[in-house]
Design a protein around this motif. Sequence first.
Motif, short mmCIF file in Angstrom:
data_model
loop_
_atom_site.label_atom_id
_atom_site.label_comp_id
_atom_site.label_asym_id
_atom_site.label_seq_id
_atom_site.Cartn_x
_atom_site.Cartn_y
_atom_site.Cartn_z
N ARG A 8 -47.62 4.08 30.33
CA ARG A 8 -47.84 5.39 29.69
C ARG A 8 -47.47 5.34 28.20
NH1 ARG A 8 -45.51 7.40 34.52
NH2 ARG A 8 -43.53 7.71 33.44
N GLU A 9 -46.39 4.67 27.89
CA GLU A 9 -45.99 4.57 26.48
C GLU A 9 -47.01 3.76 25.68
OE1 GLU A 9 -42.17 2.85 26.77
OE2 GLU A 9 -41.13 4.72 27.27
N GLY A 65 -36.23 -0.44 18.29
CA GLY A 65 -35.90 0.35 19.45
C GLY A 65 -36.94 0.18 20.54
N SER A 66 -37.01 1.15 21.44
CA SER A 66 -37.98 1.10 22.53
C SER A 66 -39.29 1.75 22.10
CB SER A 66 -37.42 1.80 23.76
OG SER A 66 -37.22 3.18 23.49
N PHE A 67 -40.31 1.64 22.97
CA PHE A 67 -41.60 2.28 22.69
C PHE A 67 -41.46 3.80 22.63
CE2 PHE A 67 -44.71 -1.25 24.18
CZ PHE A 67 -44.35 -1.97 23.06
N ALA A 68 -40.56 4.36 23.44
CA ALA A 68 -40.35 5.82 23.40
C ALA A 68 -39.80 6.24 22.03
CB ALA A 68 -39.39 6.23 24.51
N LEU A 70 -40.36 4.62 19.25
CA LEU A 70 -41.45 4.46 18.29
C LEU A 70 -42.41 5.64 18.34
CD1 LEU A 70 -42.96 2.74 16.22
CD2 LEU A 70 -44.07 1.55 18.11
N ILE A 71 -42.69 6.14 19.56
CA ILE A 71 -43.58 7.30 19.68
C ILE A 71 -42.96 8.50 18.97
CG2 ILE A 71 -44.57 8.92 21.33
CD1 ILE A 71 -44.78 6.55 23.30
N ARG A 72 -41.68 8.72 19.16
CA ARG A 72 -41.02 9.86 18.53
C ARG A 72 -41.02 9.71 17.00
NH1 ARG A 72 -36.81 9.33 20.95
NH2 ARG A 72 -35.48 8.33 19.40
N LEU A 73 -40.74 8.49 16.52
CA LEU A 73 -40.72 8.28 15.08
C LEU A 73 -42.09 8.45 14.46
CD1 LEU A 73 -38.32 5.19 14.88
CD2 LEU A 73 -37.83 7.54 14.18
N LYS A 74 -43.13 7.96 15.15
CA LYS A 74 -44.49 8.11 14.60
C LYS A 74 -44.90 9.57 14.59
CE LYS A 74 -47.72 5.06 15.40
NZ LYS A 74 -47.83 4.40 14.10
N GLU A 75 -44.52 10.35 15.63
CA GLU A 75 -44.86 11.77 15.63
C GLU A 75 -44.12 12.51 14.52
OE1 GLU A 75 -43.92 12.95 19.58
OE2 GLU A 75 -45.85 12.26 20.42
N ASP A 76 -42.84 12.16 14.32
CA ASP A 76 -42.10 12.79 13.22
C ASP A 76 -42.71 12.44 11.86
OD1 ASP A 76 -40.44 13.84 15.12
OD2 ASP A 76 -38.84 12.35 14.82
N ALA A 77 -43.10 11.15 11.70
CA ALA A 77 -43.70 10.74 10.44
C ALA A 77 -45.04 11.43 10.21
CB ALA A 77 -43.88 9.22 10.41
N ALA A 78 -45.81 11.64 11.30
CA ALA A 78 -47.11 12.33 11.16
C ALA A 78 -46.90 13.79 10.77
CB ALA A 78 -47.89 12.21 12.47
N ARG A 79 -45.88 14.44 11.34
CA ARG A 79 -45.61 15.85 10.99
C ARG A 79 -45.15 15.96 9.54
NH1 ARG A 79 -43.64 16.40 16.36
NH2 ARG A 79 -41.54 15.84 15.65
N ASP A 80 -44.36 15.00 9.10
CA ASP A 80 -43.89 15.05 7.71
C ASP A 80 -45.02 14.87 6.71
OD1 ASP A 80 -41.37 15.41 8.68
OD2 ASP A 80 -40.77 13.29 8.45
N ARG A 81 -46.08 14.16 7.14
CA ARG A 81 -47.21 13.94 6.22
C ARG A 81 -48.20 15.11 6.21
NH1 ARG A 81 -47.06 8.77 8.56
NH2 ARG A 81 -48.93 9.22 9.77
#
Length: 391
Positions: A8-9, A65-68, A70-81
Amino acid sequence: MADERLLREIAQLEKLGIDFSASQDETEVRTTCDLTADCRASGDNTLILHPHLGTFWCSACESHGSFADLIRLKEDAARDRLPAIPELDAEIIHEDEPPPEPVTADFSPAPIRPGRALAKQKPKVHTLDHSDRMDVRFPPPKPKEKKPFNGEKLIIALLSLVFLCAGLAAAGLSGFANYQSFSSSVADPLQSNVWGWTGVIAAVISFGGFTFFYWHTANKRMKEGWRALLFALAGMATSIIGTEAYISANNQAAAAELTRAGTNRDILEAQITDWRRQLEGIPPETRSVEGLEAYIAEVERVGRTEQKPYRDAQNELGLAKRRDDLQARIDAANAELLGLGSGNILTEAQSRTNLPSWFFAVMLELFSSQGTSIGLVALLILFSRRPHTGN
């Protein structure tokens, strides 16, 4: 459950723009990192993902870190952009509320049911504090401790190199035998060289195919592994046939030379007997060639060539030359029979060990293919780069 969560990740990361199928290496996927502005600006493949472990690591910003995570960091980075949403005052009229009453004839405004106004909202800005820093949330991996001297690894590495060198030497011998065997099967010189090099190619495929078989099967590429094994076995069979044909041809040539040497011995012995008989017919009191030539020269100088001693000296000179010629032939033939010339092949043939040619061919091919494969596989296992795992 862990495998399902990992799948799923991976599916979520693919939706976020990571293509796991673009990499040929199943243990490691490299792609660009968009977690920080510096990583996005560089455009390098600094983000390393390990699908089997479910971990990631960026060599630029050192995020891991883990894939989870990475998903959280990418979502945060997308919101910041995302661009900031302008403040708007709006009135929301729900569908379950009745529409406003129609305007009366005197154009007085009809009463409107007040709806719930959208409150003014400021864009959410998350201020990073000390606990949100990457080096605090995901501390960098601890440096690896220096391992003590490993004698076992050194011994296995040295033995692997010995096996590799011995296998390559055997492969060179096999390639030489194949070249000679394949090239001798064609009469035309150009085609002879071409077919000779096909034997060398067969030897190379033989000793390299088994290493590819291990490499593919160790990485779960079974179809490629079986195909490499098929080519390795084909090269092995070709090399065995070529080497066996080369050794058999040499054995046949040695047998023919032995037969020819035996026939030559009989001929030489018969010739020596005949030359000795001719030598016995020459009078033993015949003077030497040098003395007769000096006497004839002196007679010719004083001008007494018409006398009988001069003519007898010339006849005796012919017998002396014939005697020297017969003696030289007998000496050469005796040297040949005693093994001082090419006749020593009889002695060599008697000391030759007659082992079957197929035994040499099979053993040489096994030394070539399996020796190199064992050495290379051992070196791959000892010095293969292990994937980085984050904690």
